[in-house]
Design a protein around this motif. Sequence first.
Motif, PDB file in Angstrom:
ATOM      1  N   PHE A 131       8.442  -2.099  -2.013  1.00 21.29           N
ATOM      2  CA  PHE A 131       7.221  -1.813  -1.259  1.00 21.29           C
ATOM      3  C   PHE A 131       6.923  -2.905  -0.238  1.00 21.29           C
ATOM      4  O   PHE A 131       7.313  -4.048  -0.395  1.00 21.29           O
ATOM      5  N   GLU A 132       6.196  -2.509   0.797  1.00 21.49           N
ATOM      6  CA  GLU A 132       5.669  -3.441   1.790  1.00 21.49           C
ATOM      7  C   GLU A 132       4.167  -3.181   1.860  1.00 21.49           C
ATOM      8  O   GLU A 132       3.718  -2.042   1.704  1.00 21.49           O
ATOM      9  N   PHE A 133       3.389  -4.219   2.111  1.00 21.42           N
ATOM     10  CA  PHE A 133       1.941  -4.112   2.176  1.00 21.42           C
ATOM     11  C   PHE A 133       1.441  -4.708   3.482  1.00 21.42           C
ATOM     12  O   PHE A 133       1.976  -5.709   3.952  1.00 21.42           O
ATOM     13  N   ALA A 134       0.399  -4.094   4.050  1.00 17.99           N
ATOM     14  CA  ALA A 134      -0.186  -4.617   5.285  1.00 17.99           C
ATOM     15  C   ALA A 134      -1.655  -4.209   5.355  1.00 17.99           C
ATOM     16  O   ALA A 134      -2.016  -3.106   4.930  1.00 17.99           O
ATOM     17  N   PRO A 135      -2.501  -5.087   5.895  1.00 17.65           N
ATOM     18  CA  PRO A 135      -3.925  -4.757   6.011  1.00 17.65           C
ATOM     19  C   PRO A 135      -4.178  -3.824   7.192  1.00 17.65           C
ATOM     20  O   PRO A 135      -3.433  -3.811   8.170  1.00 17.65           O
ATOM     21  N   ALA A 136      -5.255  -3.071   7.099  1.00 22.64           N
ATOM     22  CA  ALA A 136      -5.726  -2.308   8.251  1.00 22.64           C
ATOM     23  C   ALA A 136      -6.171  -3.301   9.313  1.00 22.64           C
ATOM     24  O   ALA A 136      -6.724  -4.353   8.990  1.00 22.64           O
ATOM     25  N   PRO A 137      -5.953  -3.009  10.587  1.00 23.69           N
ATOM     26  CA  PRO A 137      -6.352  -3.960  11.634  1.00 23.69           C
ATOM     27  C   PRO A 137      -7.864  -4.117  11.779  1.00 23.69           C
ATOM     28  O   PRO A 137      -8.319  -5.132  12.280  1.00 23.69           O
ATOM     29  N   GLN A 138      -8.646  -3.135  11.355  1.00 21.89           N
ATOM     30  CA  GLN A 138     -10.102  -3.204  11.502  1.00 21.89           C
ATOM     31  C   GLN A 138     -10.625  -4.447  10.798  1.00 21.89           C
ATOM     32  O   GLN A 138     -10.425  -4.629   9.606  1.00 21.89           O
ATOM     33  N   ASN A 139     -11.318  -5.317  11.530  1.00 17.31           N
ATOM     34  CA  ASN A 139     -11.695  -6.621  10.986  1.00 17.31           C
ATOM     35  C   ASN A 139     -12.848  -6.591   9.986  1.00 17.31           C
ATOM     36  O   ASN A 139     -13.122  -7.590   9.347  1.00 17.31           O
ATOM     37  N   ASP A 140     -13.518  -5.452   9.822  1.00 21.05           N
ATOM     38  CA  ASP A 140     -14.578  -5.374   8.810  1.00 21.05           C
ATOM     39  C   ASP A 140     -14.244  -4.338   7.720  1.00 21.05           C
ATOM     40  O   ASP A 140     -15.127  -3.810   7.067  1.00 21.05           O
ATOM     41  N   LEU A 141     -12.974  -4.060   7.533  1.00 18.80           N
ATOM     42  CA  LEU A 141     -12.513  -3.097   6.536  1.00 18.80           C
ATOM     43  C   LEU A 141     -11.556  -3.810   5.584  1.00 18.80           C
ATOM     44  O   LEU A 141     -10.589  -4.428   6.028  1.00 18.80           O
ATOM     45  N   ASN A 142     -11.824  -3.741   4.313  1.00 20.94           N
ATOM     46  CA  ASN A 142     -10.996  -4.460   3.335  1.00 20.94           C
ATOM     47  C   ASN A 142      -9.915  -3.560   2.746  1.00 20.94           C
ATOM     48  O   ASN A 142      -9.672  -3.559   1.561  1.00 20.94           O
ATOM     49  N   ARG A 143      -9.240  -2.790   3.570  1.00 16.59           N
ATOM     50  CA  ARG A 143      -8.227  -1.825   3.144  1.00 16.59           C
ATOM     51  C   ARG A 143      -6.827  -2.395   3.338  1.00 16.59           C
ATOM     52  O   ARG A 143      -6.524  -3.011   4.358  1.00 16.59           O
ATOM     53  N   VAL A 144      -5.970  -2.155   2.350  1.00 15.13           N
ATOM     54  CA  VAL A 144      -4.566  -2.556   2.416  1.00 15.13           C
ATOM     55  C   VAL A 144      -3.714  -1.311   2.237  1.00 15.13           C
ATOM     56  O   VAL A 144      -3.954  -0.504   1.331  1.00 15.13           O
ATOM     57  N   TYR A 145      -2.725  -1.160   3.111  1.00 15.61           N
ATOM     58  CA  TYR A 145      -1.793  -0.037   3.023  1.00 15.61           C
ATOM     59  C   TYR A 145      -0.529  -0.477   2.306  1.00 15.61           C
ATOM     60  O   TYR A 145      -0.123  -1.636   2.387  1.00 15.61           O
ATOM     61  N   ARG A 146       0.102   0.489   1.627  1.00 15.28           N
ATOM     62  CA  ARG A 146       1.351   0.261   0.900  1.00 15.28           C
ATOM     63  C   ARG A 146       2.352   1.320   1.346  1.00 15.28           C
ATOM     64  O   ARG A 146       1.990   2.489   1.498  1.00 15.28           O
ATOM     65  N   ILE A 147       3.594   0.903   1.566  1.00 17.67           N
ATOM     66  CA  ILE A 147       4.644   1.861   1.909  1.00 17.67           C
ATOM     67  C   ILE A 147       5.852   1.640   1.013  1.00 17.67           C
ATOM     68  O   ILE A 147       6.200   0.499   0.696  1.00 17.67           O
ATOM     69  N   ASP A 148       6.451   2.729   0.588  1.00 20.69           N
ATOM     70  CA  ASP A 148       7.740   2.674  -0.103  1.00 20.69           C
ATOM     71  C   ASP A 148       8.782   2.567   1.006  1.00 20.69           C
ATOM     72  O   ASP A 148       8.922   3.481   1.825  1.00 20.69           O
ATOM     73  N   LYS A 149       9.477   1.461   1.078  1.00 18.01           N
ATOM     74  CA  LYS A 149      10.372   1.174   2.198  1.00 18.01           C
ATOM     75  C   LYS A 149      11.543   2.143   2.299  1.00 18.01           C
ATOM     76  O   LYS A 149      12.091   2.326   3.371  1.00 18.01           O
ATOM     77  N   ALA A 150      11.929   2.787   1.208  1.00 13.42           N
ATOM     78  CA  ALA A 150      13.054   3.720   1.236  1.00 13.42           C
ATOM     79  C   ALA A 150      12.623   5.148   1.555  1.00 13.42           C
ATOM     80  O   ALA A 150      13.334   5.869   2.250  1.00 13.42           O
ATOM     81  N   THR A 151      11.449   5.567   1.078  1.00  7.88           N
ATOM     82  CA  THR A 151      11.024   6.960   1.251  1.00  7.88           C
ATOM     83  C   THR A 151       9.956   7.146   2.324  1.00  7.88           C
ATOM     84  O   THR A 151       9.718   8.272   2.751  1.00  7.88           O
ATOM     85  N   GLY A 152       9.270   6.072   2.715  1.00  5.71           N
ATOM     86  CA  GLY A 152       8.214   6.183   3.715  1.00  5.71           C
ATOM     87  C   GLY A 152       6.889   6.680   3.174  1.00  5.71           C
ATOM     88  O   GLY A 152       5.951   6.893   3.937  1.00  5.71           O
ATOM     89  N   GLU A 153       6.773   6.861   1.850  1.00  6.27           N
ATOM     90  CA  GLU A 153       5.506   7.307   1.276  1.00  6.27           C
ATOM     91  C   GLU A 153       4.448   6.218   1.428  1.00  6.27           C
ATOM     92  O   GLU A 153       4.701   5.053   1.140  1.00  6.27           O
ATOM     93  N   VAL A 154       3.252   6.610   1.895  1.00 10.50           N
ATOM     94  CA  VAL A 154       2.183   5.654   2.202  1.00 10.50           C
ATOM     95  C   VAL A 154       0.956   5.942   1.337  1.00 10.50           C
ATOM     96  O   VAL A 154       0.592   7.097   1.118  1.00 10.50           O
ATOM     97  N   GLY A 155       0.326   4.880   0.870  1.00  8.93           N
ATOM     98  CA  GLY A 155      -0.948   4.957   0.152  1.00  8.93           C
ATOM     99  C   GLY A 155      -1.806   3.790   0.602  1.00  8.93           C
ATOM    100  O   GLY A 155      -1.343   2.906   1.325  1.00  8.93           O
TER     101      GLY A 155
END
Length: 124
Positions: free
Chosen positions: A29-53
């Motif tokens: 998996f890879e993780f990255a924050p949403a760019p919005q500076n007042d949103l505490n959301r982190v995205y996750r992607i399965d690097k092999a399948t592209g599934e995002v949560g």
Amino acid sequence: MSKITGIAGAVLGIAGTLLGAAPAWAGPFEFAPAPQNDLNRVYRIDKATGEVGACQFQLKEGGVGLTVCFPSGEGAGPQAPSDYGLMPSRHEKEGGIFRVNIRTGEMSICYVFDDKTVCTPQTK
């Protein structure tokens, strides 16, 4: 063969084995924050399948907060096997994130909608 040559060969062999094993240490998996500076959301992607949560913190009245996660919805489920990553934009009010297919160059934008993580169709 000298003793030094034998030891050097053994060390190089072990180093080669460890270097070759390095990708096994990397997570799927890879993780990255949403760019919005007042949103505490982190995205996750399965690097092999592209599934995002996505997940975010939510305050809970009178106690410890909660981790609220948004499972994969329309377009965010598994894609064709490839090599996927996440790329936040630099737009400080953007709540979504780009899913990129590193092998094909295709991209889509993923965001939370109706308690699900959704993604637009991939395109170049």
